[in-house]
Enzyme design. Structure first.
Site, PDB file in Angstrom:
ATOM      1  N   ASP A  82     -17.395  11.476 -17.958  1.00 41.54           N
ATOM      2  CA  ASP A  82     -18.508  10.670 -17.458  1.00 41.54           C
ATOM      3  C   ASP A  82     -18.303   9.194 -17.831  1.00 41.54           C
ATOM      4  OD1 ASP A  82     -20.869  10.042 -16.251  1.00 41.54           O
ATOM      5  OD2 ASP A  82     -22.156  10.890 -17.820  1.00 41.54           O
ATOM      6  N   ILE A  83     -18.438   8.314 -16.840  1.00 42.47           N
ATOM      7  CA  ILE A  83     -18.313   6.871 -17.064  1.00 42.47           C
ATOM      8  C   ILE A  83     -19.722   6.303 -17.106  1.00 42.47           C
ATOM      9  CG2 ILE A  83     -17.263   4.716 -16.289  1.00 42.47           C
ATOM     10  CD1 ILE A  83     -15.282   7.003 -16.964  1.00 42.47           C
ATOM     11  N   GLU A 142       0.828  -1.204   0.000  1.00 51.03           N
ATOM     12  CA  GLU A 142       0.000   0.000   0.000  1.00 51.03           C
ATOM     13  C   GLU A 142       0.858   1.247   0.000  1.00 51.03           C
ATOM     14  OE1 GLU A 142      -2.856   2.177  -0.593  1.00 51.03           O
ATOM     15  OE2 GLU A 142      -3.584   0.202   0.013  1.00 51.03           O
ATOM     16  N   ASP A 196       1.011   4.000  -3.050  1.00 50.15           N
ATOM     17  CA  ASP A 196       0.586   5.388  -2.833  1.00 50.15           C
ATOM     18  C   ASP A 196       1.663   6.377  -3.241  1.00 50.15           C
ATOM     19  OD1 ASP A 196      -1.858   4.589  -1.872  1.00 50.15           O
ATOM     20  OD2 ASP A 196      -1.320   4.754   0.239  1.00 50.15           O
ATOM     21  N   SER A 234      -7.403   1.887  -3.867  1.00 47.82           N
ATOM     22  CA  SER A 234      -6.183   2.453  -3.303  1.00 47.82           C
ATOM     23  C   SER A 234      -5.316   3.060  -4.387  1.00 47.82           C
ATOM     24  CB  SER A 234      -5.366   1.365  -2.594  1.00 47.82           C
ATOM     25  OG  SER A 234      -5.758   1.223  -1.268  1.00 47.82           O
ATOM     26  N   GLY A 262     -24.238  10.902 -16.101  1.00 42.81           N
ATOM     27  CA  GLY A 262     -24.309  11.722 -14.902  1.00 42.81           C
ATOM     28  C   GLY A 262     -23.725  10.992 -13.709  1.00 42.81           C
TER      29      GLY A 262
END
Length: 592
Positions: free
Chosen positions: A553-554, A300, A304, A511, A572
């Site tokens: 937009d997905i 992690e 990051d 993540s 939307g």
């Protein structure tokens, strides 16, 4: 604030007042109670009465409503106060407890033989007090019994209680006390990332993969094998060169005592994926015993920092490794740290005079496993960060609308969708996940839904209502249609190339999405600061209004869970990908 020494002397001289004091504190009422042991935990044993606890007491803030009002005003691009963020001193003044609250809590502590002057920690505003007590003392103070509880999946043992009570008078003065009924720990909470062994990683000894990719022709390979060059092209940051690097900073909050490895970033990752950054580094900050041994780095942590750096370079990055005391051991006389992650980190950050303008965090719990008073306290601390001008990204989770049987923990065993916290807090920007390119689609594990603790804030009503209207009665009773809706935005979440211990692995999860969006936001903050403007601060009022058109937009994909098909991405806002993925150049024009 009371003059404590005078108060103690006066109280000591009034020996006749002791019976009255006892009567004052004998009328107790339950503050929080679980009807069953939180799932995943089991009772183990009774802790010794002399085992030490660091007890945190959160006092009610006197002017919290003013703080929230100020937060919305300075975050609303249509308001005359937009961008006029509060100083640390101004925030401290608003969250300071009322003198009556201070008097009541300190009198209660003195009644139990604890001098408030001897507190282990006291926040600058006075809203948090940490005192060191034995289990026996805590049981008397809270009219409860503590137990040692074991979490087999993580091997954690903690000292917690199934319920606690306070004198009725204190209920209006105390927001929460810990450690009590919140069973989450740094080991049992979930990091929202996972290794993807089924996805072939780019080999470590290959030629550099750092070559620029044109935003006009992002290759299909970026949909399954993600590098910084892919993300910079997908989200239109390739051409931007940061200018405000003396002021602008990006912070990564890490837990589980994870730390990021310098060699993995500098020697391997930059050499392969961002050659212009070779030789640069980031700042390590350890909070409450956080680690930085540079051995056995965390997946992690490396994910990051490698992707915040990969997008935001040369913006200075800070990795905060938050630690804690070891888990409970019966013969261990070391005080048992609460191991409650957000409080350690938030109290540390809010105590700093200057703080990063952008933060990302990739951890979370099921909302129902967090006592509501605890969740509200933590959420209000995020509001303080936003009021001071910081943008806070949280991954939305990797279980769609919920994992497992999704049964309630209130004794009714109803099946409901399980929102995630802190993603469900209305004062953070929750980030969902996508996959593929040309076009991007929702990734199936993208966490999203509706809070059962927090009401839907007005800033998102106009965007959320069309989705709910179209949904109709589908999933009726499984979610709270009036709750805070999340995620707010999204980004790629599949096949991130991460260097861990010198070797490259494919990593997935929201993540990956959260630091990606944080990197883009950090560049937007750089642009504004370089133009003499304030940083963006709390993002949501902006992105749901004048900056809405800055997102891609997905419109396909879903997030199944709880044995259900889950929500579906649509035109939307939707509870799978939010408003969509960021386009830096469009957003840059909108926030200019």
């Amino acid at each position: 604030m009371l003059l404590l020494s005078t108060f103690v002397v006066v109280l000591a001289g009034l020996s006749g007042a002791k019976p009255l004091a006892s009567k004052r504190w004998n009328n107790v009422a339950v503050k929080h109670r679980w009807v069953e042991i939180p799932r995943g935990w089991e009772y183990h044993s009774t802790p010794p009465g002399d085992h030490l606890l660091d007890m945190r007491i959160g006092l009610k803030q006197d002017k919290l409503d003013e703080l929230i009002s100020s937060l919305y005003e300075v975050s609303d691009p249509a308001h005359e106060r937009y961008g006029q963020h509060l100083s640390k001193e101004e925030v401290d003044a608003l969250v300071a407890p009322h003198p009556d609250t201070v008097e009541a809590v300190e009198s209660w502590l003195l009644h139990h033989g604890i001098n408030p002057v001897d507190a282990q920690f006291r926040s600058a505003s006075g809203e948090w007090i940490t005192i060191r007590v034995t289990v026996a003392q805590a049981e008397r103070m809270l009219d409860t019994k503590y137990g040692v509880y074991y979490h087999p999946a993580s091997g954690s043992s903690v000292v917690r209680t199934m319920e606690y009570s306070l004198p009725a008078e204190l209920h209006s003065h105390v927001q929460m006390i810990s450690p009590t009924t919140y069973f989450g720990t740094m080991r049992s909470m979930r990091s929202t990332s996972f290794i993807q062994p089924q996805t072939t990683a780019l080999v470590e000894d290959a030629d550099s993969f750092a070559a620029e990719i044109s935003p006009l022709a992002v290759p299909a390979s970026c949909g399954t094998t993600v590098t910084p060059a892919c993300l910079r092209a997908m989200y239109n940051t390739t051409a931007y060169v940061p200018k405000a690097t003396a002021t602008n900073k990006l912070g990564v909050a890490g837990y589980l005592q994870e730390f990021a490895n310098d060699a993995d970033l500098q020697v391997t990752f930059f050499k392969s994926f961002r050659t212009d950054a070779v030789g640069s580094t980031f700042t390590h900050v350890q909070v409450n015993g956080g680690l930085n041994t540079q051995s056995d780095p965390g997946v992690e942590a490396n994910l990051d920092i490698q992707y915040t750096e990969g997008i935001s370079f040369p913006t200075p990055n800070i990795y905060y490794s938050t630690g804690g005391s070891p888990p409970f051991l019966k013969d261990d006389s070391t005080p048992s740290n609460t191991n409650e992650p957000y409080l350690d980190w938030l109290n540390f950050i809010l105590n700093q005079t200057t703080i990063p303008q952008t933060f990302t965090t990739s951890y979370g719990d099921d909302e129902q496993t967090v006592p509501q008073d605890y969740a509200i306290s933590v959420c209000n601390l995020f509001a303080q960060l936003g009021a001071r001008g910081s943008s806070i990204m949280f991954s939305s989770g990797d279980n769609g609308v919920g994992s497992g049987d999704c049964l309630t923990n209130d004794g009714t065993n109803r099946e409901i969708f399980q929102p995630a916290f802190p993603a469900s807090c209305p004062f953070v920007t929750a980030v969902g996940g996508t996959t593929r390119v040309n076009p991007e689609v929702a990734v199936s594990f993208s966490g999203g839904g509706f809070s059962r603790y927090f009401a839907q804030p007005s800033y998102q009503t106009a965007s959320v209502t069309p989705f709910l209207t179209a949904l109709g009665t589908k999933f009726a009773g499984l979610y709270n249609a009036t709750g805070r809706a999340y995620p707010d935005v999204s980004a790629a979440a599949n096949g991130f190339q991460v260097v861990i211990g010198g070797r490259t692995s494919s990593v997935g999860g929201t993540s990956a999405s959260s630091p990606t969006v944080a990197g883009v936001v950090a560049l937007l903050n750089d642009f504004r600061i370089s133009e003499g403007k304030a940083p963006l601060g709390f993002l949501n009022p902006l992105i749901y209004s004048t900056a809405k058109s800055g997102f891609n937009d997905i419109v396909s994909g879903s997030n199944p869970g709880c044995g259900q098909a889950g929500f579906t991405a649509t035109t939307g806002w939707d509870p799978v990908t939010g408003l969509g993925t960021p386009d830096f150049l469009r957003l840059q024009a909108l926030v200019a």
